[in-house]
Design a protein around this motif. Structure first.
Motif, short mmCIF file in Angstrom:
data_model
loop_
_atom_site.label_atom_id
_atom_site.label_comp_id
_atom_site.label_asym_id
_atom_site.label_seq_id
_atom_site.Cartn_x
_atom_site.Cartn_y
_atom_site.Cartn_z
N VAL A 90 32.67 41.98 48.14
CA VAL A 90 32.67 40.61 48.70
C VAL A 90 31.31 40.19 49.21
O VAL A 90 31.05 38.99 49.37
CB VAL A 90 33.72 40.48 49.83
CG1 VAL A 90 35.09 40.78 49.31
CG2 VAL A 90 33.37 41.37 51.02
N ARG A 91 30.42 41.16 49.49
CA ARG A 91 29.16 40.79 50.13
C ARG A 91 28.34 39.85 49.25
O ARG A 91 27.71 38.91 49.73
CB ARG A 91 28.35 42.05 50.46
CG ARG A 91 27.11 41.80 51.30
CD ARG A 91 26.34 43.04 51.57
NE ARG A 91 25.97 43.73 50.34
CZ ARG A 91 25.07 44.72 50.29
NH1 ARG A 91 24.48 45.12 51.40
NH2 ARG A 91 24.78 45.30 49.14
N ARG A 92 28.36 40.10 47.93
CA ARG A 92 27.55 39.27 47.04
C ARG A 92 28.07 37.84 46.96
O ARG A 92 27.34 36.92 46.59
CB ARG A 92 27.55 39.90 45.64
CG ARG A 92 26.85 41.25 45.58
CD ARG A 92 26.68 41.72 44.13
NE ARG A 92 27.97 41.87 43.45
CZ ARG A 92 28.69 42.99 43.47
NH1 ARG A 92 28.25 44.04 44.15
NH2 ARG A 92 29.82 43.07 42.84
N ALA A 112 33.85 34.38 51.00
CA ALA A 112 33.96 34.63 49.56
C ALA A 112 35.13 33.87 48.95
O ALA A 112 35.07 33.43 47.80
CB ALA A 112 34.12 36.13 49.31
N ALA A 113 36.20 33.69 49.73
CA ALA A 113 37.40 33.02 49.21
C ALA A 113 37.24 31.52 49.12
O ALA A 113 38.09 30.84 48.54
CB ALA A 113 38.60 33.37 50.09
N GLU A 114 36.17 30.97 49.69
CA GLU A 114 35.97 29.52 49.62
C GLU A 114 35.72 29.06 48.19
O GLU A 114 36.08 27.96 47.80
CB GLU A 114 34.81 29.11 50.53
CG GLU A 114 35.14 29.21 52.01
CD GLU A 114 33.95 28.84 52.88
OE1 GLU A 114 32.88 28.55 52.30
OE2 GLU A 114 34.08 28.85 54.13
N SER A 115 35.08 29.91 47.38
CA SER A 115 34.78 29.53 46.00
C SER A 115 35.82 30.07 45.02
O SER A 115 35.99 29.53 43.92
CB SER A 115 33.40 30.07 45.60
OG SER A 115 33.36 31.49 45.74
N HIS A 139 46.97 33.32 38.38
CA HIS A 139 47.01 32.21 39.34
C HIS A 139 45.65 31.99 39.98
O HIS A 139 45.56 31.43 41.09
CB HIS A 139 48.08 32.46 40.41
CG HIS A 139 49.49 32.25 39.91
ND1 HIS A 139 50.21 33.25 39.28
CD2 HIS A 139 50.29 31.14 39.91
CE1 HIS A 139 51.40 32.78 38.95
NE2 HIS A 139 51.47 31.52 39.31
N GLY A 140 44.59 32.41 39.34
CA GLY A 140 43.25 32.07 39.77
C GLY A 140 42.65 32.94 40.85
O GLY A 140 41.66 32.55 41.48
N TYR A 141 43.19 34.10 41.09
CA TYR A 141 42.63 35.01 42.09
C TYR A 141 41.58 35.92 41.46
O TYR A 141 41.68 36.29 40.28
CB TYR A 141 43.72 35.91 42.67
CG TYR A 141 44.62 35.29 43.70
CD1 TYR A 141 44.36 35.44 45.06
CD2 TYR A 141 45.74 34.55 43.31
CE1 TYR A 141 45.20 34.89 46.02
CE2 TYR A 141 46.59 33.99 44.26
CZ TYR A 141 46.31 34.16 45.61
OH TYR A 141 47.15 33.62 46.56
N ARG A 142 40.63 36.31 42.26
CA ARG A 142 39.76 37.42 41.90
C ARG A 142 40.33 38.64 42.62
O ARG A 142 40.55 38.62 43.83
CB ARG A 142 38.32 37.19 42.32
CG ARG A 142 37.41 38.37 41.96
CD ARG A 142 35.95 38.10 42.22
NE ARG A 142 35.13 39.21 41.75
CZ ARG A 142 34.77 39.41 40.49
NH1 ARG A 142 35.15 38.54 39.56
NH2 ARG A 142 34.02 40.44 40.14
N VAL A 143 40.56 39.73 41.87
CA VAL A 143 41.24 40.90 42.42
C VAL A 143 40.23 41.98 42.75
O VAL A 143 39.36 42.32 41.93
CB VAL A 143 42.29 41.44 41.42
CG1 VAL A 143 42.95 42.70 41.99
CG2 VAL A 143 43.33 40.37 41.11
N ILE A 144 40.31 42.50 43.96
CA ILE A 144 39.47 43.62 44.41
C ILE A 144 40.41 44.78 44.75
O ILE A 144 41.34 44.61 45.54
CB ILE A 144 38.64 43.23 45.65
CG1 ILE A 144 37.72 42.06 45.32
CG2 ILE A 144 37.85 44.43 46.16
CD1 ILE A 144 37.02 41.49 46.52
#
Length: 926
Positions: free
Chosen positions: A88-90, A131-134, A60-65
């Motif tokens: 997330v810092r990068r 980070a979640a904006e993109s 569903h388009g998430y990046r998982v950390i």
């Protein structure tokens, strides 16, 4: 049930609800909370669900950390948080300098001014939002309870503030171990143990070859814990009686580490007391205090209770473990010396000569001990009689292990093999357990086990008969009714002779039984009701009735089913239903399987005879599944017989023919003549349903000859009305009368009201006396309406005779009543027969004369129909009405023909029509 996966991942059994919750959480654009915590005990599959959440999120388009709490790092500040910050810092652009400095500080970069936890929490939240904006973000954090305090504080803070962002957090923790993540603003999902059926499915899928007794023991100890279900089969040794004895259940290193983790915090005294509790379940604090010789058991156990290891009931009457595997971990973390000393203490405190004392002494034994072995053998018999089938087998195996004398050892292991097969249904165990022991000069108990296996698994009637008869002839056992081994041999021989259905098999039985002094009454009762009930059953029905009245007090599944087998051909099954149901229900939770197989098929026969055909089909389905799963090929034939008879009476002639053919092909080469007669009975029913009376006579005459109720042919009782009607309808009046007179000479009407119903109706058909008088007498027998199909047949015959003598109105009443009963059973060929008879009385449209079927709905059926019409499933209806889904299904099967419909989709219209009709006639809705 397991959740399927299309990408090669292992499916998660029984986690449909949890996966649905995770999916909804990740796909809801406007959630009430931005974080979700999975709470559950160790081994419940929380990590596997986090893996599932990662897969869902990625799709569903998430990046998982991912991050995790690690106990070894719990004293290191920000140990888990730094993993997240680096990830997330990068991706977090345009952070203000204050937030950037805070993040750098957490990563170890020196800063001029100290950064507080609140400032750091704001900085991490800002970085996540940026980070979640993109790209949407999902934080997955395992083992929340092992997070270092600083990381837990920060992550708990941001978890409550993610709702309006494109970032989500899912964490996992043992129950009650992560208070920072069980607060308002954070959703929680409690991970429950797997349901029993799901756990069974998981075991069957992953470990299809494990014996049933091992499977049931795993289910009992795992209590729905997925990790335990997957690990325990590898730890329990199938050939080790100790593993199933209730003592030290072995754990794999992984399970031991999971469930023993908290034991290290306990004092030596507390651990010693826990070991005593683990080796003797449900000790009271007072008894424990006495055995352990401590001043205050409750005080010493308080730390264990606080850690959630044990539970002490409100009345201080018993101490129990929160999970069976905690108990196992306590035992597993002790030394052999510790366990032996504890067993000796418990044996000393146990009641003298009790089963508990025998087991404790057996566990403490360090070599062969005949006194202890003899005690365990007695304990095995006690366990079997009270329904503790696993305990019975385990005790006999351990008794064999403790036996030094080779002859005695072989005898006990053979007895264990027989118990394993006859109580647990582990047919595969029999050859292995017998082969594992050298040959013996005492062959009887081994022959019992081997012949039971030959009969049940392969249907080798003659081989099993020859083996057992020879062993009985050669035995040096005392030939008295008090010799349990000899009595079991005769019960097994009865079973062989009954299914064989040939006179010479029974001749050997009679010859050998004549040598026994004081045979048990129940053994004689079974022989008289299964060998030739037409001639011998009537003399023992009084005794049988008295024993059946005592069945509610019995816990012995073998005793119950043996008595109920005697009830089959004597028509006492309706009174046996509660006891039979108890045996079946016990088997569903790990009780004795082979007796339950007999019981479920007896319930199916009872349901068939009493007209509950859909319920009969459900019983037979259960029985066939059990027999297939456990290798009891012998019992396919009784199930197929009932299904064939129902199919034949309902006009499904293709199915009836296929099932009867299947029975014949299996039974004929094995000499199982009783089953061949089952097939002939189904063939006769099909021919009668078609109206092919010539063919019906051919089949019925093959069961027993006209004019003689076949000797050693129990099914001759059920063939009387069929053969007489087929003979009368084909002009064979002499044969019809001869057969009725044979039934009268053998006085089979004295066996039961059902036999009286059939014989009296046969007299009317054969014109022996006044037919009308006989038909009326038949229908006035006690509880005649219980036998729904046969009573409807007699009413139809009575209606025909009334019409023949010009009593049209009475004729129509009887025929219509018969037609309605046939319709209730969906016996369409017989409904058609009744309609034709009604037409012959002058009714041109008999369906219009029939009362509205919908008017016959009971109040409960009306409620069930309304709920089903509203779209509820059987399970949902059952939950509302406190009924099982099976019972709901049975009601719907009865409702459909009453409403003249065949599908669930037609319910709403049928009920609307019914309602409108009642309104127009001014009748009230029930």
């Amino acid at each position: 049930m397991s959740t399927p996966s299309s990408d090669g991942r292992s499916p998660l059994h029984g986690r449909e609800h949890e996966i649905s919750t995770l999916t909804a959480f990740l796909t809801n654009e406007h959630p009430e909370a931005g974080a979700l915590t999975l709470f559950g005990d160790a081994g419940m599959g929380k990590s596997a669900l986090l893996d599932e959440a990662a897969w869902i999120a990625t799709n569903h388009g998430y990046r998982v950390i991912r991050a995790a709490g690690i106990e070894a790092e719990s004293d290191m500040g920000f140990a888990a948080l730094t993993t997240i910050i680096r990830a997330v810092r990068r991706r977090a652009r345009d952070l203000n300098p204050r937030h950037t400095a805070a993040l750098e500080s957490a990563l170890g970069t020196p800063v001029s001014d100290p950064i507080g936890l609140h400032a750091l929490s704001d900085a991490v939240l800002a970085a996540l939002e940026a980070a979640a904006e993109s790209e949407k973000l999902l934080l997955l954090i395992d083992d929340l309870s092992a997070l270092d305090p600083s990381s837990a504080t920060v992550l708990g803070y941001i978890a409550r503030r993610l709702t309006d962002t494109d970032a989500r957090l899912i964490g996992a923790s043992r129950t009650h171990d992560a208070p920072l993540f069980d607060q308002p603003g954070i959703d929680t999902l409690r991970i429950q143990p797997l349901a029993r059926a799901t756990a069974e499915s998981l075991l069957a899928t992953r470990f299809p070859q494990i014996p049933r007794r091992v499977r049931q023991h795993v289910l009992e100890q795992a209590k729905g814990n997925p990790l335990a279900l997957l690990e325990l089969p590898a730890a329990i040794r199938d050939d080790n009686g100790l593993a199933l004895s209730g003592d030290a259940l072995p754990l794999t290193p992984r399970l031991q580490s999971v469930f023993a983790r908290r034991l290290d915090a306990l004092s030596p005294t507390a651990r010693e007391m826990l070991l005593l509790c683990a080796l003797e379940l449900h000790l009271s604090p007072a008894t424990l205090q006495h055995i352990a010789r401590v001043d205050d058991a409750l005080m010493d156990l308080a730390p264990a209770e606080a850690l959630g290891l044990i539970e002490i009931d409100a009345g201080f009457l018993s101490i129990g473990f929160r999970h069976p595997l905690i108990r196992a971990a306590v035992v597993g973390s002790s030394t052999a010396s510790d366990r032996r000393l504890a067993h000796l203490k418990l044996a000393d405190a146990a009641e003298h000569e009790s089963s508990a004392q025998a087991w404790h002494l057996a566990h403490a034994a360090i070599g062969p001990d005949e006194l202890v072995a003899a005690r365990l053998e007695r304990a095995s018999g006690i366990s079997a009689r009270r329904g503790d089938v696993h305990g019975a087998v385990a005790a006999m195996i351990r008794a064999a292990d403790l036996t030094e004398d080779q002859t005695q050892r072989v005898r006990r292991m053979a007895a264990a093999a027989y118990l394993s097969a006859s109580l647990l249904g582990d047919l595969d165990d029999v050859p292995r357990m017998l082969v594992s022991q050298p040959s013996s000069d005492e062959p009887l108990v081994g022959a019992i086990a081997a012949s039971y296996h030959l009969l049940s698994a392969a249907g080798h009637i003659d081989i099993a008969h020859r083996l057992l008869v020879t062993a009985i002839e050669m035995t040096d056992e005392e030939f008295t009714g008090t010799n349990d081994t000899l009595v079991e041999a005769f019960y097994t021989l009865i079973r062989i002779c009954h299914f064989g259905g040939r006179a010479h098999l029974w001749d050997d039985f009679d010859r050998l039984l004549s040598r026994m002094t004081d045979p048990p009454p129940e053994l004689r009762l079974q022989a008289l009701t299964l060998r030739d009930p037409a001639r011998t059953a009537a003399e023992v029905t009084g005794t049988l009735d008295n024993i059946i009245r005592e069945l509610p007090r019995s816990q012995d599944p073998l005793f119950i089913t043996r008595i109920c087998l005697s009830a089959g051909y004597t028509d006492r099954l309706p009174t046996c239903r509660p006891a039979l149901t108890r045996v079946v229900d016990a088997a569903r939770t790990g009780g004795a399987l082979p007796p339950a197989l007999d019981a479920v098929f007896q319930l199916g026969i009872d349901a068939y005879l009493t007209g509950s055909w859909d319920e009969a089909d459900l019983f037979i389905e259960d029985g066939l599944q059990w027999s297939h799963r456990n290798g009891f090929r012998l019992l396919d034939s009784p199930g197929n017989w009932i299904r064939a008879c129902i199919a034949a009476a309902r006009g499904d002639y293709k199915t009836a023919d296929q099932l009867a053919g299947r029975i014949r092909r299996w039974a004929t080469p094995r000499g199982a003549h009783a089953f061949v007669r089952y097939a002939l009975h189904a063939d006769t029913t099909a021919a009668l349903s078609k109206g092919d009376y010539e063919l019906a006579f051919t089949y019925a005459s093959a069961i027993d000859k006209p004019g003689e109720l076949g000797r050693n042919v129990p099914h001759a009782l059920w063939n009387v009305l069929d053969l007489v009607e087929a003979a009368a309808r084909t002009g064979r009046n002499v044969e019809a009368r001869a057969h009725v007179r044979a039934a009268m000479d053998d006085r089979i009407a004295d066996i039961s009201p059902r036999m009286a119903l059939l014989v009296t109706a046969a007299q009317a058909l054969a014109r022996i006396g006044d037919p009308l008088v006989h038909y009326r007498a038949a229908l006035q027998t006690e509880d005649a309406d219980i036998w729904a199909f046969e009573t409807a047949r007699v009413r139809l015959l009575y209606g025909r005779e009334l019409h023949r003598t010009g009593r049209i109105t009475e004729s129509r009443t009887e025929i219509r009543t018969a037609m309605n009963r046939f319709a209730d059973m969906r016996a369409e060929p017989w409904v058609a027969k009744a309609r034709r008879e009604l037409a012959r009385t002058g009714l041109r449209d008999p369906q219009q004369e029939r009362p509205e079927a919908s008017d016959t709905l009971t109040p409960q059926q009306t409620v069930i129909a309304d709920l089903a019409a509203s779209g509820l499933t059987n399970k949902e209806i059952g939950e509302q009405l406190h009924l099982s889904p099976r019972t709901v299904s049975t009601h719907l099967y009865q409702i459909f023909p009453k409403l003249n419909i065949t599908t669930r989709a037609a319910l709403r219209d049928a009920l609307s029509t019914r309602s409108g009709s009642e309104t127009s006639t001014g009748e009230e809705n029930p």
